[in-house]
Design a protein around this motif. Structure first.
Motif, PDB file in Angstrom:
ATOM      1  N   ASP A 184       1.016  13.269  -2.586  1.00 54.18           N
ATOM      2  CA  ASP A 184       0.222  12.042  -2.431  1.00 54.18           C
ATOM      3  C   ASP A 184      -0.963  12.103  -3.404  1.00 54.18           C
ATOM      4  O   ASP A 184      -1.918  12.843  -3.189  1.00 54.18           O
ATOM      5  CB  ASP A 184      -0.252  11.953  -0.970  1.00 54.18           C
ATOM      6  CG  ASP A 184      -1.036  10.689  -0.682  1.00 54.18           C
ATOM      7  OD1 ASP A 184      -1.423   9.987  -1.630  1.00 54.18           O
ATOM      8  OD2 ASP A 184      -1.269  10.420   0.515  1.00 54.18           O
ATOM      9  N   THR A 190      -1.243   4.731  -5.928  1.00 56.55           N
ATOM     10  CA  THR A 190      -1.690   3.451  -5.376  1.00 56.55           C
ATOM     11  C   THR A 190      -2.531   2.654  -6.370  1.00 56.55           C
ATOM     12  O   THR A 190      -3.155   3.236  -7.265  1.00 56.55           O
ATOM     13  CB  THR A 190      -2.511   3.692  -4.083  1.00 56.55           C
ATOM     14  OG1 THR A 190      -2.916   2.431  -3.558  1.00 56.55           O
ATOM     15  CG2 THR A 190      -3.764   4.534  -4.322  1.00 56.55           C
ATOM     16  N   TYR A 235      -1.578  10.612   8.103  1.00 54.66           N
ATOM     17  CA  TYR A 235      -0.436  11.533   8.222  1.00 54.66           C
ATOM     18  C   TYR A 235       0.018  11.745   9.670  1.00 54.66           C
ATOM     19  O   TYR A 235       1.228  11.758   9.929  1.00 54.66           O
ATOM     20  CB  TYR A 235      -0.741  12.885   7.552  1.00 54.66           C
ATOM     21  CG  TYR A 235      -0.924  12.830   6.040  1.00 54.66           C
ATOM     22  CD1 TYR A 235      -0.579  11.706   5.300  1.00 54.66           C
ATOM     23  CD2 TYR A 235      -1.438  13.913   5.345  1.00 54.66           C
ATOM     24  CE1 TYR A 235      -0.760  11.657   3.920  1.00 54.66           C
ATOM     25  CE2 TYR A 235      -1.610  13.875   3.962  1.00 54.66           C
ATOM     26  CZ  TYR A 235      -1.280  12.740   3.260  1.00 54.66           C
ATOM     27  OH  TYR A 235      -1.457  12.700   1.892  1.00 54.66           O
ATOM     28  N   ASN A 294      -7.745  14.116   0.519  1.00 60.34           N
ATOM     29  CA  ASN A 294      -8.677  13.300   1.286  1.00 60.34           C
ATOM     30  C   ASN A 294      -8.773  13.960   2.671  1.00 60.34           C
ATOM     31  O   ASN A 294      -7.736  14.125   3.298  1.00 60.34           O
ATOM     32  CB  ASN A 294      -8.120  11.878   1.403  1.00 60.34           C
ATOM     33  CG  ASN A 294      -8.970  10.976   2.262  1.00 60.34           C
ATOM     34  OD1 ASN A 294     -10.054  11.335   2.656  1.00 60.34           O
ATOM     35  ND2 ASN A 294      -8.439   9.805   2.571  1.00 60.34           N
ATOM     36  N   ARG A 322      -3.141  -4.506  -1.202  1.00 60.65           N
ATOM     37  CA  ARG A 322      -2.159  -3.602  -0.607  1.00 60.65           C
ATOM     38  C   ARG A 322      -0.920  -3.442  -1.491  1.00 60.65           C
ATOM     39  O   ARG A 322       0.089  -4.126  -1.308  1.00 60.65           O
ATOM     40  CB  ARG A 322      -1.730  -4.081   0.802  1.00 60.65           C
ATOM     41  CG  ARG A 322      -2.834  -4.563   1.704  1.00 60.65           C
ATOM     42  CD  ARG A 322      -3.869  -3.492   2.020  1.00 60.65           C
ATOM     43  NE  ARG A 322      -3.250  -2.323   2.601  1.00 60.65           N
ATOM     44  CZ  ARG A 322      -3.279  -1.109   2.028  1.00 60.65           C
ATOM     45  NH1 ARG A 322      -3.911  -0.900   0.899  1.00 60.65           N
ATOM     46  NH2 ARG A 322      -2.682  -0.103   2.617  1.00 60.65           N
ATOM     47  N   VAL A 323      -1.008  -2.574  -2.463  1.00 65.19           N
ATOM     48  CA  VAL A 323       0.196  -2.254  -3.240  1.00 65.19           C
ATOM     49  C   VAL A 323       0.133  -0.812  -3.736  1.00 65.19           C
ATOM     50  O   VAL A 323      -0.877  -0.363  -4.283  1.00 65.19           O
ATOM     51  CB  VAL A 323       0.457  -3.276  -4.387  1.00 65.19           C
ATOM     52  CG1 VAL A 323      -0.728  -3.457  -5.290  1.00 65.19           C
ATOM     53  CG2 VAL A 323       1.692  -2.936  -5.194  1.00 65.19           C
ATOM     54  N   ALA A 369      -3.155   9.631  -4.434  1.00 63.57           N
ATOM     55  CA  ALA A 369      -3.929   8.384  -4.376  1.00 63.57           C
ATOM     56  C   ALA A 369      -5.170   8.434  -5.280  1.00 63.57           C
ATOM     57  O   ALA A 369      -5.631   7.409  -5.775  1.00 63.57           O
ATOM     58  CB  ALA A 369      -4.347   8.093  -2.934  1.00 63.57           C
ATOM     59  N   GLY A 409       0.858  -1.183   0.000  1.00 61.57           N
ATOM     60  CA  GLY A 409       0.000   0.000   0.000  1.00 61.57           C
ATOM     61  C   GLY A 409       0.892   1.230   0.000  1.00 61.57           C
ATOM     62  O   GLY A 409       2.057   1.164   0.425  1.00 61.57           O
ATOM     63  N   SER A 469      -4.896   0.902  -5.006  1.00 61.72           N
ATOM     64  CA  SER A 469      -6.055   0.627  -4.148  1.00 61.72           C
ATOM     65  C   SER A 469      -7.346   1.271  -4.631  1.00 61.72           C
ATOM     66  O   SER A 469      -8.420   0.833  -4.248  1.00 61.72           O
ATOM     67  CB  SER A 469      -5.801   1.146  -2.730  1.00 61.72           C
ATOM     68  OG  SER A 469      -4.748   0.456  -2.137  1.00 61.72           O
ATOM     69  N   LYS A 470      -7.255   2.329  -5.406  1.00 65.78           N
ATOM     70  CA  LYS A 470      -8.460   3.105  -5.704  1.00 65.78           C
ATOM     71  C   LYS A 470      -8.973   2.768  -7.112  1.00 65.78           C
ATOM     72  O   LYS A 470      -9.776   1.877  -7.262  1.00 65.78           O
ATOM     73  CB  LYS A 470      -8.170   4.599  -5.522  1.00 65.78           C
ATOM     74  CG  LYS A 470      -7.519   4.936  -4.166  1.00 65.78           C
ATOM     75  CD  LYS A 470      -8.393   4.601  -2.981  1.00 65.78           C
ATOM     76  CE  LYS A 470      -7.672   4.870  -1.661  1.00 65.78           C
ATOM     77  NZ  LYS A 470      -8.492   4.513  -0.508  1.00 65.78           N
ATOM     78  N   PHE A 477      -5.343  13.186   4.834  1.00 65.89           N
ATOM     79  CA  PHE A 477      -5.417  11.733   5.035  1.00 65.89           C
ATOM     80  C   PHE A 477      -5.096  11.390   6.497  1.00 65.89           C
ATOM     81  O   PHE A 477      -4.096  11.854   7.050  1.00 65.89           O
ATOM     82  CB  PHE A 477      -4.437  11.055   4.081  1.00 65.89           C
ATOM     83  CG  PHE A 477      -4.403   9.561   4.158  1.00 65.89           C
ATOM     84  CD1 PHE A 477      -5.540   8.809   4.463  1.00 65.89           C
ATOM     85  CD2 PHE A 477      -3.216   8.879   3.897  1.00 65.89           C
ATOM     86  CE1 PHE A 477      -5.500   7.431   4.515  1.00 65.89           C
ATOM     87  CE2 PHE A 477      -3.170   7.499   3.938  1.00 65.89           C
ATOM     88  CZ  PHE A 477      -4.308   6.772   4.258  1.00 65.89           C
TER      89      PHE A 477
HETATM   90  C1  PLP Z   1      -4.627  10.313   0.396  1.00 69.71           C
HETATM   91  C2  PLP Z   1      -4.338   8.878   0.576  1.00 69.71           C
HETATM   92  N1  PLP Z   1      -3.090   8.451   0.442  1.00 69.71           N
HETATM   93  C3  PLP Z   1      -2.771   7.164   0.590  1.00 69.71           C
HETATM   94  C4  PLP Z   1      -3.740   6.238   0.879  1.00 69.71           C
HETATM   95  C5  PLP Z   1      -3.317   4.839   1.136  1.00 69.71           C
HETATM   96  O1  PLP Z   1      -3.627   3.965   0.181  1.00 69.71           O
HETATM   97  P1  PLP Z   1      -3.019   2.516   0.141  1.00 69.71           P
HETATM   98  O2  PLP Z   1      -2.164   2.297   1.344  1.00 69.71           O
HETATM   99  O3  PLP Z   1      -4.196   1.625   0.101  1.00 69.71           O
HETATM  100  O4  PLP Z   1      -2.207   2.498  -1.117  1.00 69.71           O
HETATM  101  C6  PLP Z   1      -5.064   6.623   1.033  1.00 69.71           C
HETATM  102  C7  PLP Z   1      -6.090   5.631   1.372  1.00 69.71           C
HETATM  103  O5  PLP Z   1      -7.208   5.897   1.683  1.00 69.71           O
HETATM  104  C8  PLP Z   1      -5.371   7.982   0.883  1.00 69.71           C
HETATM  105  O6  PLP Z   1      -6.614   8.438   1.052  1.00 69.71           O
END
Ligand code: PLP
Length: 364
Positions: free
Chosen positions: A192, A222, A120, A165, A233-234, A194, A91, A224-225, A117
Motif C-alpha cells: 500500500d 491513490t 486494515y 500510516n 475517491r479514486v 498511498a 478510492g 487522494s494524497k 492504516f
Molecule cells: C495507507 C493508506 N492507504 C490507503 C488509503 C486510502 O486512500 P483512498 O481510499 O482515499 O485512496 C489511505 C488514506 O488515508 C491510507 O492512509
C-alpha cells in the motif's frame, strides 16, 4: 457457523473520520480550521484537472465507463504496463476491501503490521478471516522478520503499508524485495503506497520493478494524497491481470464515477505538477520536523506528508482537545493503537506555523 447480525456489527471497527462531520470542505477552510487530521494535500487540484471535471459534469445523465478505459490506459502509459494489469476503485480503500472480499473466506488469515492504516482491521471483520497484527519495532518500522514468521498456509492476504500510516516510516525497496522472496506464492502481498510520492530516501517507483519477479505482488496507489483529489475517491492497483479481474468481480459496477475517471486521467499527465507539490510538502516536512525537535519532541522518521509525534509526558487527550479548541484538527494515537502520540498532516506553511506555535504553547 451462523454469524448473527449483532455479532457481525460488533466486530466492525468503525471508521473515525479526521474531517469534522456536518461541515462542507469549503466551510472548514473558510472557518479557519486547520484540517491536519486526514493526510490530505493542502493544495487544490491542477487547474486542467478542475477543467476536465467541469467538462465531464455536463454529461452526468449517463453512467460512467464501467471499465474506466481512458484512466486505465493513461495509468498503463505512465507505468509502462498493460491496462489489463490495472485495477481502479472508489478510492484505494475500495480496492483493499474488494481484495479481501475476493480472496478471503472465514478461516483464512490476513496479516498486517500495527499500528498501520485504520482501514486494515475492516478486512478481516468484513470477511470473517482471522487477523494477525504484527507490532512495529521500537523504531516504528515494519518488523519484516516477525511478519515472515507469522505467514501460514491459511494466510491469503498480507498488507505492507509503505510509507506506513500513521508513522510515516518506510521500508527500503531492497528489503521489500527480500521479504517478497520469502513469502510463499499463495499469499497476495498488497504493498500500500498511498504516500509513496513523498518518499525521498528511495525512488518512489522502485517497487514497480518487483512486479515482474513476484506475480503475487500488488502495488496500491491513490489520487487522494499528492494529486489533491481526496474528495473524488479514486485509487488504483498495479498487479496481475488475475488480481484486477478479482477486484472487478466483486466491486460494484460503476464504482469509479465519471468525474473521478476524468480527473484521474488528466491528473496523471501532470507529473511536473506532482513533483512541485511533493517538493513543497517535503520542504514543509523538514520545517515541521525541525520545529518539533525544537519543542523537544521525538518523532518517527517520516517519509510521508505527516509526522508521528511522541508526546512524552503530556496527556494525548488533553493535547488533542487543546489543539481542537484552537481550531487545529490532528489524529490522536489511541484509536490507532499507540497512546501518547498524535499524527499531524502537513498543511500550508501558515497552518504548519500555527500548529507548531500552538503546540509549543500547550506543552509549555
Ligand atoms: C495507507 C493508506 N492507504 C490507503 C488509503 C486510502 O486512500 P483512498 O481510499 O482515499 O485512496 C489511505 C488514506 O488515508 C491510507 O492512509
Amino acid at each position: 457457523m451462523t454469524v448473527t447480525f449483532a455479532e457481525k456489527l460488533a466486530r466492525m471497527p468503525g471508521y473515525q473520520a479526521g474531517v469534522p462531520t456536518g461541515q462542507a470542505p469549503e466551510a472548514i477552510a473558510a472557518g479557519g480550521i486547520a484540517q491536519l487530521a486526514s493526510n490530505e494535500s493542502p493544495f487544490p487540484p491542477h487547474p486542467q484537472v478542475v477543467e476536465a471535471i467541469a467538462a465531464t459534469a455536463a454529461a452526468m445523465n449517463r453512467y460512467p465507463d464501467p471499465d474506466a478505459t481512458l484512466l486505465r490506459r493513461r495509468l498503463a502509459e505512465r507505468f509502462e504496463t498493460d491496462p489489463s494489469r490495472i485495477a481502479v476503485g472508489n478510492g484505494s480503500c475500495e480496492i483493499l476491501l474488494a481484495a479481501a472480499e475476493a480472496l478471503c473466506e472465514p478461516g483464512d488469515e490476513i496479516l498486517f503490521a500495527w499500528p498501520a492504516f485504520s482501514m486494515y482491521p475492516y478486512l478481516p471483520a468484513l470477511t470473517g478471516a482471522r487477523e494477525t497484527r504484527v507490532p512495529l519495532t521500537g523504531d516504528d518500522v515494519h518488523d519484516l522478520e516477525a511478519m515472515a514468521a507469522e505467514v501460514t498456509a491459511a494466510t491469503q492476504l498480507l498488507l505492507l503499508c509503505n510509507p506506513n500510516n500513521p508513522t510515516g516510516t518506510h521500508i527500503p525497496a531492497a528489503e521489500v524485495a527480500a521479504f517478497c522472496a520469502r513469502v510463499p506464492s499463495h499469499v497476495t502481498i498488497v504493498l500500500d503506497e498511498a504516500y509513496v510520492e513523498f518518499q525521498t530516501d528511495d525512488d518512489p517507483d522502485a517497487s514497480l520493478d518487483l512486479l515482474a519477479d513476484f506475480p503475487n505482488l500488488v502495488v496500491l496507489r491513490t489520487f487522494s494524497k499528492c494529486y489533491g483529489l481526496a474528495g473524488l475517491r479514486v485509487g488504483y492497483a498495479i498487479g496481475s491481470a488475475t488480481f484486477r479481474a478479482a477486484v472487478d468481480a466483486v466491486r460494484q459496477p460503476f464504482s469509479v464515477n465519471a468525474l473521478a475517471q476524468a480527473a484521474g486521467a488528466e491528473a496523471i499527465l501532470h507529473q511536473d505538477d506532482v513533483l512541485r507539490r511533493v517538493e513543497s510538502t517535503v520542504a514543509e516536512r523538514l520545517r515541521v520536523e525541525e520545529g518539533l525537535r525544537g519543542i523537544g519532541l521525538r518523532t518517527a522518521e517520516t517519509q510521508a506528508n505527516f509526522s508521528w509525534i511522541d508526546l512524552g509526558d503530556a496527556e494525548e487527550g488533553e493535547v488533542v482537545a487543546a489543539l481542537a479548541e484552537r481550531e487545529i484538527a490532528v489524529r490522536p494515537g489511541t484509536p490507532l493503537g499507540d497512546p501518547g502520540h498524535i499524527r499531524v498532516s502537513y498543511g500550508t506553511a501558515s497552518e504548519n506555523d500555527r500548529f507548531l506555535r500552538v503546540l509549543s504553547e500547550i506543552l509549555d
